[in-house]
Design a protein around this motif. Sequence first.
Motif, mmCIF file in Angstrom:
data_model
loop_
_atom_site.group_PDB
_atom_site.id
_atom_site.type_symbol
_atom_site.label_atom_id
_atom_site.label_comp_id
_atom_site.label_asym_id
_atom_site.label_seq_id
_atom_site.Cartn_x
_atom_site.Cartn_y
_atom_site.Cartn_z
ATOM 1 N N MET A 227 0.854 -1.036 -0.133
ATOM 2 C CA MET A 227 -0.022 -0.029 0.006
ATOM 3 C C MET A 227 0.843 1.255 -0.095
ATOM 4 O O MET A 227 1.970 1.225 0.628
ATOM 5 C CB MET A 227 -0.923 -0.032 1.139
ATOM 6 N N GLY A 228 0.483 2.430 -0.652
ATOM 7 C CA GLY A 228 1.316 3.508 -0.796
ATOM 8 C C GLY A 228 0.793 4.496 0.503
ATOM 9 O O GLY A 228 0.122 4.087 1.410
ATOM 10 N N LEU A 229 1.699 5.319 0.409
ATOM 11 C CA LEU A 229 1.486 6.637 1.364
ATOM 12 C C LEU A 229 0.208 7.026 1.332
ATOM 13 O O LEU A 229 -0.375 7.274 2.616
ATOM 14 C CB LEU A 229 2.458 7.501 1.169
ATOM 15 N N GLY A 230 -0.477 7.336 0.226
ATOM 16 C CA GLY A 230 -1.762 7.799 0.451
ATOM 17 C C GLY A 230 -2.866 6.864 1.327
ATOM 18 O O GLY A 230 -3.627 7.547 1.897
ATOM 19 N N ASP A 231 -2.783 5.505 1.073
ATOM 20 C CA ASP A 231 -3.595 4.565 1.845
ATOM 21 C C ASP A 231 -3.311 4.791 3.273
ATOM 22 O O ASP A 231 -4.258 4.710 4.089
ATOM 23 C CB ASP A 231 -3.374 3.190 1.251
ATOM 24 N N LYS A 232 -2.038 4.875 3.586
ATOM 25 C CA LYS A 232 -1.818 4.939 5.081
ATOM 26 C C LYS A 232 -2.275 6.289 5.825
ATOM 27 O O LYS A 232 -2.776 6.294 6.878
ATOM 28 C CB LYS A 232 -0.177 4.929 5.070
ATOM 29 N N ILE A 233 -1.933 7.240 4.893
ATOM 30 C CA ILE A 233 -2.790 8.681 5.425
ATOM 31 C C ILE A 233 -4.448 8.538 5.532
ATOM 32 O O ILE A 233 -4.868 8.795 6.286
ATOM 33 C CB ILE A 233 -2.134 9.853 4.518
ATOM 34 N N ALA A 234 -4.853 7.935 4.371
ATOM 35 C CA ALA A 234 -6.491 7.850 4.494
ATOM 36 C C ALA A 234 -6.814 6.844 5.699
ATOM 37 O O ALA A 234 -7.829 7.241 6.377
ATOM 38 C CB ALA A 234 -6.730 7.128 3.185
ATOM 39 N N ASN A 235 -6.150 5.955 5.720
ATOM 40 C CA ASN A 235 -6.301 4.788 7.201
ATOM 41 C C ASN A 235 -6.260 5.613 8.509
ATOM 42 O O ASN A 235 -7.039 5.315 9.295
ATOM 43 C CB ASN A 235 -5.638 3.700 7.101
ATOM 44 N N LYS A 236 -5.045 6.551 8.551
ATOM 45 C CA LYS A 236 -4.950 7.434 9.921
ATOM 46 C C LYS A 236 -5.928 8.360 9.933
ATOM 47 O O LYS A 236 -6.419 8.572 11.164
ATOM 48 C CB LYS A 236 -3.574 7.915 10.036
ATOM 49 N N ALA A 237 -6.223 8.930 8.784
ATOM 50 C CA ALA A 237 -7.594 9.966 8.911
ATOM 51 C C ALA A 237 -8.724 9.274 9.367
ATOM 52 O O ALA A 237 -9.726 9.890 9.988
ATOM 53 C CB ALA A 237 -7.669 10.655 7.501
ATOM 54 N N GLU A 238 -8.930 8.060 8.773
ATOM 55 C CA GLU A 238 -10.356 7.157 9.210
ATOM 56 C C GLU A 238 -10.126 7.140 10.558
ATOM 57 O O GLU A 238 -11.237 7.267 11.331
ATOM 58 C CB GLU A 238 -10.273 6.051 8.381
ATOM 59 N N GLU A 239 -9.084 6.556 11.338
ATOM 60 C CA GLU A 239 -8.984 6.440 12.624
ATOM 61 C C GLU A 239 -9.162 7.850 13.372
ATOM 62 O O GLU A 239 -9.903 7.737 14.407
ATOM 63 C CB GLU A 239 -7.670 6.038 12.970
ATOM 64 N N LEU A 240 -8.578 8.853 12.951
ATOM 65 C CA LEU A 240 -8.810 9.903 13.705
ATOM 66 C C LEU A 240 -10.289 10.629 13.694
ATOM 67 O O LEU A 240 -10.746 10.944 14.702
ATOM 68 C CB LEU A 240 -8.036 11.033 13.261
ATOM 69 N N GLY A 241 -10.689 10.303 12.470
ATOM 70 C CA GLY A 241 -12.329 10.520 12.555
ATOM 71 C C GLY A 241 -13.180 9.700 13.472
ATOM 72 O O GLY A 241 -14.140 10.349 13.989
ATOM 73 N N GLY A 242 -12.822 8.463 13.486
ATOM 74 C CA GLY A 242 -13.595 7.553 14.318
ATOM 75 C C GLY A 242 -13.244 8.013 16.047
ATOM 76 O O GLY A 242 -14.270 8.035 16.660
#
Length: 63
Positions: A1-16
């Motif tokens: 997975m690329g950096l963009g996916d990692k950032i999106a997953n972290k953003a999803e976690e923070l949104g949660g």
Amino acid sequence: MGLGDKIANKAEELGGKAKEAVGNATDDDRLAAEGQKEQAAAKAKQAGEHVKDAAKDVFGDKR
């Protein structure tokens, strides 16, 4: 997975986390639970990324 996916997953976690905090502050159990669910999903995705990264380190990227 690329950096963009990692950032999106972290953003999803923070949104949660934010959703859970709002749910707790407003005594909205449904919203708090939804936030916890989003965090768990994001953490599972992140764990999968770590496994893929470790496999690349061990075996190299032989695609």
